[in-house]
Design an enzyme around this catalytic site. Structure first.
Site, PDB file in Angstrom:
ATOM      1  N   CYS A  82      19.911 -40.196   6.037  1.00 37.64           N
ATOM      2  CA  CYS A  82      18.664 -39.598   6.514  1.00 37.64           C
ATOM      3  C   CYS A  82      18.463 -39.853   8.019  1.00 37.64           C
ATOM      4  O   CYS A  82      19.132 -39.213   8.823  1.00 37.64           O
ATOM      5  CB  CYS A  82      17.490 -40.101   5.676  1.00 37.64           C
ATOM      6  SG  CYS A  82      16.006 -39.109   5.852  1.00 37.64           S
ATOM      7  N   HIS A 176      19.329 -40.246   0.078  1.00 36.74           N
ATOM      8  CA  HIS A 176      19.269 -41.714   0.040  1.00 36.74           C
ATOM      9  C   HIS A 176      19.895 -42.296  -1.227  1.00 36.74           C
ATOM     10  O   HIS A 176      19.167 -42.659  -2.150  1.00 36.74           O
ATOM     11  CB  HIS A 176      17.810 -42.168   0.059  1.00 36.74           C
ATOM     12  CG  HIS A 176      17.060 -41.852   1.295  1.00 36.74           C
ATOM     13  ND1 HIS A 176      17.088 -42.653   2.412  1.00 36.74           N
ATOM     14  CD2 HIS A 176      16.216 -40.842   1.595  1.00 36.74           C
ATOM     15  CE1 HIS A 176      16.303 -42.142   3.353  1.00 36.74           C
ATOM     16  NE2 HIS A 176      15.763 -41.036   2.888  1.00 36.74           N
ATOM     17  N   GLU A 178      20.867 -45.147  -1.635  1.00 35.72           N
ATOM     18  CA  GLU A 178      20.403 -46.535  -1.757  1.00 35.72           C
ATOM     19  C   GLU A 178      19.137 -46.659  -2.595  1.00 35.72           C
ATOM     20  O   GLU A 178      18.786 -47.749  -3.031  1.00 35.72           O
ATOM     21  CB  GLU A 178      20.198 -47.144  -0.357  1.00 35.72           C
ATOM     22  CG  GLU A 178      18.973 -46.664   0.418  1.00 35.72           C
ATOM     23  CD  GLU A 178      19.164 -45.342   1.166  1.00 35.72           C
ATOM     24  OE1 GLU A 178      20.156 -44.639   0.889  1.00 35.72           O
ATOM     25  OE2 GLU A 178      18.313 -45.010   2.008  1.00 35.72           O
TER      26      GLU A 178
END
Lengths: 197, 306
Positions: A82, A176, A178
């Site tokens: 991002c 994302h 994560e």
């Protein structure tokens, strides 16, 4: 070089903690990096999600921008999500005044291209080089890639827009990984770091 | 926790307004400073100083205190001007329980709604149902039970209440310590004790159990209320806040641009006294503070909400 590379997460601002956890579960040793001397110690680096304008300003302010560029030029593997993707672009379509990037991928990105927070979304994304089905893409005020140069390889698209790119040792995603429990993209990056060292 | 709650694959894909997208947005703000601004010019100063987001409101809390009267949602024109002026996320405040103000803010396209005790509460029993919105909410809390009740109503981010508009960090410290201490206490409980703990906290058992396992809230925790200096911001981070809201502290000071940049620096390098010292030099006048112990109970915003 051992099989457990040391990977830094740029910790000026953003979802650093989630990347540290994802890298650890992909069998890397992960630590936050805020200073040039900390950057010098790592085998690879993740630039996390966050606010790209803030991160870029802090990187310049604290003398990190040049060391980052030097290490990326020298071939250190980097992965940006991002805001991290924006920082790895050679060019931003609509930069805030004076917003600098690290560079590393010959691409033009459009910030907040998918819209504001109300348009933020989740979608399944097929990524070239990642087996076992699509990854869960979490897109938050996400950028997309307008165009890439000859050396950059598009590895994922969503809705007709480029959302993941790889150029040699540099990897970038609009979304994302994560924030999900699926750490296959991080595992791909850890393999990239292993291959270099 | 390592991951945010996953969205069932049976849900409509692509999906907007999911817990992961709402909470994930706050994760992106971590380590940053969110600044109160009252017009487009201030918003640009905040963005240039490195703010991760701005809070658009008509009057900063210090002025709301001074002016008295009923404080309400800001004028949509003013919010739209700010949205148009900056590329960072824009938040705005609704009154507690005023879900129509929240609906208006969502329609304006703000990135986060703060259901805030700084405005005059519209409902003395109920907070807004935050699951009913695509736009995520941040809510204030003075203790763990309050934080978990807000999360149970759908809040995707929590901030300490502090005592807004005083320039005095003492209440924010109290609230953050309270929340951290109560979480630490839960960590030591076995499963039998968690049921009684949930009753004491007046919070859903599932959330209490989740916090006991994670050792943290399941959403991002920021500090708010009374931060006026770089050292204040660093203090809140060392006490466990993942980022800082600064309200009146910046634009009620002598040199807002400089102070804003200094607070951003100190928030990133919160554990490095040399950086904080450098950031604290020659900032001009800080806002004039109010001593919270001389503040009458009726003028304490932290008592609003429950």
């Amino acid at each position: 070089m051992s099989d457990t590379p040391l990977i830094g997460v740029l910790a000026l601002q953003g979802d650093v903690r989630e990347h540290l956890i994802a890298l650890a579960s992909a069998d890397a040793v992960a630590r936050p990096v805020r200073r040039p001397e900390e950057l010098a110690e790592v085998d690879g680096l993740v630039i996390p999600g966050g606010e790209s304008t803030t991160m870029s300003k802090l990187a310049v302010l604290f003398g990190m921008m040049e060391p980052l560029r030097e290490r990326v030029r020298a071939g250190m593997p980097v992965y940006g999500t991002c805001a991290g993707m924006i920082l790895l672009a050679e060019k931003i379509l609509d930069p805030r005044s004076g917003q600098e990037t690290v560079g590393g991928i010959d691409m033009i990105v459009r910030r907040n291209a998918f819209g504001r927070q109300n348009e933020s979304f989740e979608a399944a994304v097929e990524v070239d080089g990642i087996d076992g089905g699509p990854v869960e893409g979490v897109f938050i005020r996400a950028p997309w890639v307008e165009s890439v140069g000859a050396e950059a390889q598009v590895i994922a698209e969503h809705g007709g827009h480029i959302v993941a790119v790889r150029q040699r040792n540099v990897l970038a995603t609009s979304f994302h990984p994560e924030l999900t429990g699926d750490h296959r993209v991080h595992a791909l990056f850890v393999d990239m770091v292993r291959a270099v060292n | 926790m390592s991951t945010l709650p996953s969205t069932p694959q049976s849900a409509e894909y692509p999906a907007t307004g999911t817990a992961r997208v709402k909470r994930g947005m706050a994760e992106q703000l971590k380590g940053g400073v969110i600044m109160d601004v009252v017009d487009a010019e201030q918003a640009k100063i905040a963005e240039d100083a490195g703010a991760v987001a701005v809070m658009a409101l008509e009057r900063v809390p210090a002025d709301i205190r001074k002016d008295g009267g009923v404080a309400r949602m800001s004028d949509p024109n003013m919010i739209e001007e700010i949205i148009g002026a900056v590329s960072i996320p824009v938040m705005a405040k609704s009154r507690i329980g005023h879900f129509v103000e929240a609906q208006v803010l969502q329609s304006l396209g703000v990135d986060y709604i703060d259901e805030s005790e700084v405005l005059t509460p519209a409902d003395e029993v109920n907070h807004s149902d935050k699951f009913a919105f695509t736009t995520p909410f941040v809510c204030g809390a003075t203790n763990l039970g309050e934080a978990l009740r807000r999360i149970a109503e759908g809040a995707a981010m929590i901030r300490s209440k502090g005592e807004a508009g005083t320039g005095n960090v003492v209440e924010a410290v109290r609230h953050l310590r309270q929340i951290k201490n109560e979480i630490a206490r839960l960590r030591g409980f076995d499963n039998n004790e968690l049921y009684a703990a949930a009753k004491d906290l007046r919070a859903p058992y599932e959330l209490v159990k989740e916090v006991a396992e994670l050792g943290k809230l399941p959403v991002v925790l920021f500090s708010a209320g009374g931060v006026a200096t770089p050292a204040d911001a660093a203090l809140m981070r060392q006490l466990g806040a993942e980022g800082v809201f600064v309200g009146s502290g910046i634009f009620k000071s002598g040199d807002p641009a400089k102070r804003a940049a200094a607070i951003v620096k100190a928030t990133t390098f919160y554990d490095d006294p040399k950086v904080i010292a450098d950031a604290s030099r020659n900032l001009g006048e800080a806002m004039v503070g109010i001593n919270c112990d001389t503040l009458p109970e009726s003028e304490r915003y932290a008592n609003r909400g429950w």
